[in-house]
Design an enzyme around this catalytic site. Structure first.
Site, short mmCIF file in Angstrom:
data_model
loop_
_atom_site.label_atom_id
_atom_site.label_comp_id
_atom_site.label_asym_id
_atom_site.label_seq_id
_atom_site.Cartn_x
_atom_site.Cartn_y
_atom_site.Cartn_z
CD GLU A 189 -2.70 1.29 2.45
OE1 GLU A 189 -3.54 0.21 2.45
OE2 GLU A 189 -2.65 2.22 3.13
CG HIS B 266 -7.29 2.68 -0.80
ND1 HIS B 266 -6.95 2.58 0.36
CD2 HIS B 266 -6.78 1.63 -1.42
CE1 HIS B 266 -6.24 1.92 0.53
NE2 HIS B 266 -5.89 1.12 -0.61
N GLY C 176 -14.13 5.83 5.21
CA GLY C 176 -13.04 7.04 4.83
C GLY C 176 -13.06 7.50 6.50
CG ASP C 177 -10.75 7.06 9.38
OD1 ASP C 177 -11.94 6.97 9.88
OD2 ASP C 177 -9.77 6.09 9.61
CB ALA D 292 -17.77 0.97 3.49
CG HIS E 51 -14.72 0.91 12.64
ND1 HIS E 51 -15.46 2.07 13.30
CD2 HIS E 51 -13.87 1.57 11.76
CE1 HIS E 51 -15.07 3.19 12.46
NE2 HIS E 51 -14.19 2.78 11.77
CE LYS F 296 -17.24 -3.22 5.46
NZ LYS F 296 -16.45 -2.17 5.99
CD GLN G 150 -6.55 0.04 10.20
OE1 GLN G 150 -5.48 -0.08 9.90
NE2 GLN G 150 -7.63 0.83 9.98
P1 FAD Z 1 -17.94 1.04 7.24
O1 FAD Z 1 -17.99 -0.15 6.85
O2 FAD Z 1 -18.96 2.04 6.72
O3 FAD Z 1 -17.92 0.90 8.68
C1 FAD Z 1 -17.71 1.97 9.74
C2 FAD Z 1 -18.50 2.01 10.96
O4 FAD Z 1 -19.68 2.06 10.58
C3 FAD Z 1 -18.21 0.58 11.82
O5 FAD Z 1 -18.29 0.73 13.07
C4 FAD Z 1 -19.63 -0.45 11.38
O6 FAD Z 1 -19.70 -1.29 12.02
C5 FAD Z 1 -20.58 0.93 11.25
N1 FAD Z 1 -21.53 0.39 10.18
C6 FAD Z 1 -21.37 0.02 8.88
N2 FAD Z 1 -22.82 -0.19 8.40
C7 FAD Z 1 -23.54 0.47 9.20
C8 FAD Z 1 -25.12 0.27 9.39
N3 FAD Z 1 -25.66 -0.01 8.07
N4 FAD Z 1 -25.93 0.90 10.35
C9 FAD Z 1 -25.07 1.05 11.44
N5 FAD Z 1 -23.46 1.23 11.54
C10 FAD Z 1 -23.06 0.55 10.67
N6 FAD Z 1 -9.40 5.68 5.28
C11 FAD Z 1 -9.23 6.73 4.06
O7 FAD Z 1 -9.91 7.67 4.39
N7 FAD Z 1 -8.59 6.64 3.01
C12 FAD Z 1 -8.25 5.26 2.68
O8 FAD Z 1 -7.64 5.12 1.60
C13 FAD Z 1 -8.28 4.22 3.66
N8 FAD Z 1 -7.68 3.16 3.41
C14 FAD Z 1 -8.06 2.05 4.04
C15 FAD Z 1 -7.50 0.68 3.83
C16 FAD Z 1 -7.81 -0.46 4.80
C17 FAD Z 1 -7.17 -1.85 4.17
C18 FAD Z 1 -8.40 -0.48 5.91
C19 FAD Z 1 -8.79 -1.31 6.89
C20 FAD Z 1 -8.95 1.06 6.36
C21 FAD Z 1 -8.73 2.26 5.59
N9 FAD Z 1 -9.06 3.52 5.76
C22 FAD Z 1 -8.99 4.65 4.87
C23 FAD Z 1 -9.86 3.97 6.99
C24 FAD Z 1 -11.21 3.64 7.06
O9 FAD Z 1 -11.85 4.46 6.05
C25 FAD Z 1 -11.79 3.90 8.45
O10 FAD Z 1 -11.40 2.71 9.28
C26 FAD Z 1 -13.13 4.13 8.51
O11 FAD Z 1 -13.54 4.59 9.81
C27 FAD Z 1 -14.18 2.71 8.48
O12 FAD Z 1 -13.97 2.25 7.09
P2 FAD Z 1 -14.96 1.20 6.66
O13 FAD Z 1 -14.92 1.07 5.17
O14 FAD Z 1 -14.67 0.11 7.55
O15 FAD Z 1 -16.41 1.57 6.91
#
Ligand code: FAD
Length: 285
Positions: A17, A77, A108-109, A124, A148, A164, A174
């Site tokens: 990455e 990404h 996304g963060d 996501a 998370h 997902k 992560q």
């Molecule tokens: P989600 O799947 O949306 O989950 C986020 C939270 O919401 C979790 O607590 C989940 O349980 C909860 N949730 C999901 N669906 C629901 C629902 N229907 N109702 C209620 N709660 C729900 N960040 C960046 O900004 N840029 C990057 O390029 C980037 N690359 C990454 C690469 C990897 C391999 C990883 C592991 C993380 C990366 N991140 C990146 C960080 C990531 O964006 C954060 O960890 C973010 O906070 C969560 O992303 P997610 O895709 O898991 O989100």
């Protein structure tokens, strides 16, 4: 050109990455790191996306450069944070035009100093559905072995991940430091009827302060044994060597546990990732 889902069906993958550079010096550093790591013939590389930030276009630029000037298979990404559906549709057209085959669909963060624009997506999963419905891409998602930080419970976290993975082709995790976290995650997905590949993400620790900050954001635990071992190093190079040793041991345990590949977070530095690959003879995993 290759779809990561197809690669994972054929073999154990090795991937790296990178993040998009913001300055001319950082651009040169990325060029050097990519050049050195390309020689190890990774199956794919991934390029992060600055959610909500003004530099989001850089991911597309890096992906295009890799497609045009390297033999690497780039995965872009993409985050739902700060995006409208129309913007995402436009980005997907652009990625198709650039022959990008693989997208990692993420929540996304937001950067601490930036307020993201309005978003049509909350999770996501919403973004994943749009990317997947476009029909052109192999799509991955994020998994969080230690849960998370915003998930109210382990069970709910796993259910969201299972949702997902019922659509996505694979997940990348992560970072974490104990192999048990990964094994438990895979078992939990198995119990929910999900058998899509979950590729562990490995962050080699070469700087304790840095990793403690990142772990705080990601919800990963920095175990006491890790700090104790790093503390035995008396200078930065010794600490780096210990960090490489620890990451190599984790990679070995993950492969022994049946991980479908290894995804190394490089922070745009070639040396550490290269030494881990050489240690383990991973070029032939
Ligand atoms: P989600 O799947 O949306 O989950 C986020 C939270 O919401 C979790 O607590 C989940 O349980 C909860 N949730 C999901 N669906 C629901 C629902 N229907 N109702 C209620 N709660 C729900 N960040 C960046 O900004 N840029 C990057 O390029 C980037 N690359 C990454 C690469 C990897 C391999 C990883 C592991 C993380 C990366 N991140 C990146 C960080 C990531 O964006 C954060 O960890 C973010 O906070 C969560 O992303 P997610 O895709 O898991 O989100």
């Amino acid at each position: 050109m290759a779809r990561i889902g197809d690669l994972l069906a054929e073999k154990r993958t090795l991937s790296f990455e990178f993040f998009p550079p913001k300055t001319p010096n950082a651009t040169m550093q990325l060029g050097r790191a990519v050049g050195e790591l390309e020689a190890l013939e990774p199956d794919f590389v991934s390029i992060t996306y600055g959610a909500g930030g003004s530099d989001r276009h850089r991911t597309g630029e890096v992906v295009s450069w890799m497609r045009a000037d390297t033999g690497l298979e780039p995965m872009a990404h993409l985050t739902c944070l700060g995006h409208t559906r129309t913007e995402v549709a436009g980005l997907l057209v652009e990625y198709r035009r650039r022959n990008v085959q693989n997208i990692l669909a993420l929540g996304g963060d937001p950067p601490a100093d930036d307020t993201p624009a309005r978003s049509d997506y909350t999770y996501a999963l919403d973004l994943l559905e749009d990317v997947s419905a476009s029909g052109s891409f192999c799509v991955g998602v994020a998994a969080h072995p230690e849960v998370h930080p915003r998930s109210p419970s382990r069970e709910i976290d796993r259910r969201h991940l299972a949702d997902k993975l019922s659509i996505a082709d694979f997940a990348i995790t992560q970072f974490f430091f104990d192999v048990e976290h990964y094994v438990r995650l895979v078992d939990e997905m198995d119990a929910l009827g999900i058998d899509k590949p979950i590729v562990p993400g490995i962050m080699p620790v070469t700087n304790v302060k840095h990793v403690a900050r990142m772990a705080e954001m990601s919800g990963a635990e920095v175990p006491g044994w890790l700090i104790d071992r790093l503390d035995r190093g008396s200078d930065p190079e010794q600490i780096r060597r210990i960090g490489i040793e620890i990451a190599s041991e984790l990679c070995r345990s993950l492969l022994a546990a049946g991980a479908p590949g290894l995804h190394l977070y490089t922070l745009n530095q070639a040396a550490t990732a290269r030494e881990i690959v050489v240690n383990l003879d991973l070029a032939s995993v």
